[in-house]
Design a protein around this motif. Structure first.
Motif, PDB file in Angstrom:
ATOM      1  N   GLU A  57      11.198  72.071 -21.554  1.00 28.06           N
ATOM      2  CA  GLU A  57      12.430  72.485 -22.245  1.00 28.06           C
ATOM      3  C   GLU A  57      12.464  74.000 -22.338  1.00 28.06           C
ATOM      4  O   GLU A  57      11.465  74.635 -22.648  1.00 28.06           O
ATOM      5  N   ILE A  58      13.644  74.542 -22.043  1.00 26.05           N
ATOM      6  CA  ILE A  58      13.857  75.981 -22.152  1.00 26.05           C
ATOM      7  C   ILE A  58      15.199  76.216 -22.822  1.00 26.05           C
ATOM      8  O   ILE A  58      16.167  75.514 -22.544  1.00 26.05           O
ATOM      9  N   THR A  59      15.226  77.195 -23.722  1.00 27.59           N
ATOM     10  CA  THR A  59      16.489  77.596 -24.346  1.00 27.59           C
ATOM     11  C   THR A  59      16.760  79.044 -23.983  1.00 27.59           C
ATOM     12  O   THR A  59      15.964  79.926 -24.289  1.00 27.59           O
ATOM     13  N   PHE A  60      17.877  79.236 -23.283  1.00 26.68           N
ATOM     14  CA  PHE A  60      18.353  80.575 -22.955  1.00 26.68           C
ATOM     15  C   PHE A  60      19.326  81.011 -24.036  1.00 26.68           C
ATOM     16  O   PHE A  60      19.976  80.173 -24.674  1.00 26.68           O
ATOM     17  N   GLY A  61      19.445  82.302 -24.221  1.00 20.13           N
ATOM     18  CA  GLY A  61      20.432  82.834 -25.159  1.00 20.13           C
ATOM     19  C   GLY A  61      21.257  83.913 -24.490  1.00 20.13           C
ATOM     20  O   GLY A  61      20.706  84.806 -23.846  1.00 20.13           O
ATOM     21  N   PHE A  62      22.566  83.809 -24.604  1.00 19.39           N
ATOM     22  CA  PHE A  62      23.458  84.851 -24.096  1.00 19.39           C
ATOM     23  C   PHE A  62      23.962  85.620 -25.306  1.00 19.39           C
ATOM     24  O   PHE A  62      24.533  85.032 -26.227  1.00 19.39           O
ATOM     25  N   TYR A  63      23.732  86.930 -25.320  1.00 19.53           N
ATOM     26  CA  TYR A  63      24.038  87.738 -26.506  1.00 19.53           C
ATOM     27  C   TYR A  63      25.537  87.977 -26.647  1.00 19.53           C
ATOM     28  O   TYR A  63      26.190  88.478 -25.739  1.00 19.53           O
ATOM     29  N   ASP A  64      26.068  87.588 -27.797  1.00 16.80           N
ATOM     30  CA  ASP A  64      27.471  87.816 -28.139  1.00 16.80           C
ATOM     31  C   ASP A  64      27.522  89.134 -28.918  1.00 16.80           C
ATOM     32  O   ASP A  64      27.107  89.193 -30.075  1.00 16.80           O
ATOM     33  N   PHE A  65      28.023  90.191 -28.275  1.00 19.49           N
ATOM     34  CA  PHE A  65      28.011  91.516 -28.882  1.00 19.49           C
ATOM     35  C   PHE A  65      28.942  91.620 -30.094  1.00 19.49           C
ATOM     36  O   PHE A  65      28.687  92.402 -30.997  1.00 19.49           O
ATOM     37  N   LYS A  66      29.984  90.816 -30.130  1.00 25.28           N
ATOM     38  CA  LYS A  66      30.881  90.834 -31.292  1.00 25.28           C
ATOM     39  C   LYS A  66      30.232  90.166 -32.498  1.00 25.28           C
ATOM     40  O   LYS A  66      30.276  90.684 -33.604  1.00 25.28           O
ATOM     41  N   ALA A  67      29.635  89.004 -32.271  1.00 22.00           N
ATOM     42  CA  ALA A  67      28.991  88.264 -33.362  1.00 22.00           C
ATOM     43  C   ALA A  67      27.588  88.785 -33.661  1.00 22.00           C
ATOM     44  O   ALA A  67      27.008  88.439 -34.691  1.00 22.00           O
ATOM     45  N   LYS A  68      27.029  89.579 -32.756  1.00 20.87           N
ATOM     46  CA  LYS A  68      25.686  90.144 -32.891  1.00 20.87           C
ATOM     47  C   LYS A  68      24.607  89.061 -33.021  1.00 20.87           C
ATOM     48  O   LYS A  68      23.721  89.121 -33.869  1.00 20.87           O
ATOM     49  N   LYS A  69      24.708  88.061 -32.140  1.00 17.44           N
ATOM     50  CA  LYS A  69      23.717  86.989 -32.125  1.00 17.44           C
ATOM     51  C   LYS A  69      23.719  86.329 -30.748  1.00 17.44           C
ATOM     52  O   LYS A  69      24.654  86.493 -29.959  1.00 17.44           O
ATOM     53  N   PHE A  70      22.638  85.580 -30.476  1.00 18.55           N
ATOM     54  CA  PHE A  70      22.527  84.851 -29.223  1.00 18.55           C
ATOM     55  C   PHE A  70      23.225  83.501 -29.336  1.00 18.55           C
ATOM     56  O   PHE A  70      23.068  82.792 -30.329  1.00 18.55           O
ATOM     57  N   ASN A  71      23.969  83.134 -28.303  1.00 19.74           N
ATOM     58  CA  ASN A  71      24.520  81.786 -28.174  1.00 19.74           C
ATOM     59  C   ASN A  71      23.540  81.000 -27.308  1.00 19.74           C
ATOM     60  O   ASN A  71      23.355  81.323 -26.131  1.00 19.74           O
ATOM     61  N   PRO A  72      22.882  79.986 -27.873  1.00 23.38           N
ATOM     62  CA  PRO A  72      21.828  79.279 -27.144  1.00 23.38           C
ATOM     63  C   PRO A  72      22.349  78.135 -26.272  1.00 23.38           C
ATOM     64  O   PRO A  72      23.372  77.518 -26.565  1.00 23.38           O
ATOM     65  N   LYS A  73      21.611  77.865 -25.197  1.00 20.30           N
ATOM     66  CA  LYS A  73      21.850  76.680 -24.372  1.00 20.30           C
ATOM     67  C   LYS A  73      20.495  76.193 -23.876  1.00 20.30           C
ATOM     68  O   LYS A  73      19.704  76.960 -23.337  1.00 20.30           O
ATOM     69  N   THR A  74      20.229  74.890 -24.071  1.00 24.06           N
ATOM     70  CA  THR A  74      18.929  74.308 -23.750  1.00 24.06           C
ATOM     71  C   THR A  74      19.011  73.437 -22.502  1.00 24.06           C
ATOM     72  O   THR A  74      19.979  72.707 -22.315  1.00 24.06           O
ATOM     73  N   PHE A  75      17.970  73.532 -21.669  1.00 19.60           N
ATOM     74  CA  PHE A  75      17.846  72.716 -20.467  1.00 19.60           C
ATOM     75  C   PHE A  75      16.489  72.027 -20.509  1.00 19.60           C
ATOM     76  O   PHE A  75      15.518  72.579 -21.012  1.00 19.60           O
ATOM     77  N   LYS A  76      16.422  70.813 -19.967  1.00 18.20           N
ATOM     78  CA  LYS A  76      15.182  70.042 -19.964  1.00 18.20           C
ATOM     79  C   LYS A  76      14.743  69.745 -18.530  1.00 18.20           C
ATOM     80  O   LYS A  76      15.582  69.627 -17.639  1.00 18.20           O
ATOM     81  N   LYS A  77      13.439  69.620 -18.344  1.00 14.60           N
ATOM     82  CA  LYS A  77      12.827  69.267 -17.062  1.00 14.60           C
ATOM     83  C   LYS A  77      13.328  70.169 -15.939  1.00 14.60           C
ATOM     84  O   LYS A  77      14.035  69.728 -15.038  1.00 14.60           O
ATOM     85  N   VAL A  78      12.937  71.432 -16.004  1.00 12.59           N
ATOM     86  CA  VAL A  78      13.317  72.404 -14.987  1.00 12.59           C
ATOM     87  C   VAL A  78      12.069  73.094 -14.436  1.00 12.59           C
ATOM     88  O   VAL A  78      10.997  73.033 -15.039  1.00 12.59           O
ATOM     89  N   GLU A  79      12.244  73.731 -13.302  1.00 12.08           N
ATOM     90  CA  GLU A  79      11.168  74.532 -12.725  1.00 12.08           C
ATOM     91  C   GLU A  79      11.525  75.994 -12.905  1.00 12.08           C
ATOM     92  O   GLU A  79      12.655  76.405 -12.649  1.00 12.08           O
ATOM     93  N   MET A  80      10.561  76.771 -13.375  1.00 11.47           N
ATOM     94  CA  MET A  80      10.784  78.197 -13.567  1.00 11.47           C
ATOM     95  C   MET A  80      10.547  78.900 -12.232  1.00 11.47           C
ATOM     96  O   MET A  80       9.414  79.027 -11.786  1.00 11.47           O
TER      97      MET A  80
END
Length: 153
Positions: A57-80
């Protein structure tokens, strides 16, 4: 020899190399926690690192500059396909900055800033190159972003 390894409850997770460390993590390991623990245990001034391996499991975050926080999205069973990051320090301790690219079984790729990462079936190899200068990160405004600081002459 296989019997001895099978009986070993907690195999070592890293070894010293001429330029830093080689870390091999196993299924279920928290990648960010292990890198942070190595930085503390070895009193690493700063470092850069790269890696590859399988993620449960991996959770990426895309930074929202207006809200000043990361918007997360999680993926399962992946290869890095790629991990790249750095170790510096802040007032709380080691500050890990990690980005990567993950692919699923259909070869779709996802990537960006990594908020959390756990090793899947198999292993994850991380090559850590230690720097001799201690580097720090500080939160800079107005973006509320954690930025690496350079002490230029």
């Amino acid at each position: 020899m296989n019997i001895i390894f099978a009986q070993q409850k907690d195999p070592c997770r890293y070894i010293k190399t001429p330029s830093g460390y080689l870390m091999v993590l196993r299924q279920g390991d928290d990648v960010l926690a292990h890198i942070e623990n190595l930085a503390k245990a070895e009193n690493t001034p700063s470092a850069s690192f790269t890696g590859i391996g399988f993620a449960a499991e991996i959770t990426f975050g895309f930074y929202d500059f207006k809200a000043k926080k990361f918007n997360p999205k999680t993926f399962k069973k992946v290869e890095m396909g790629s991990l790249t990051g750095s170790i510096a320090w802040n007032e709380k301790g080691p500050s890990i900055h990690l980005h990567g690219i993950a692919t699923d079984e259909k070869f779709n790729a996802f990537g960006g800033h990594i908020l959390s990462l756990h090793v899947g079936t198999g292993s994850m190899e991380i090559y850590i190159s230690v720097n001799d200068k201690k580097l720090e990160r500080k939160v800079e405004q107005p973006l509320n972003a954690n930025v690496l600081q350079l002490n230029c002459p």
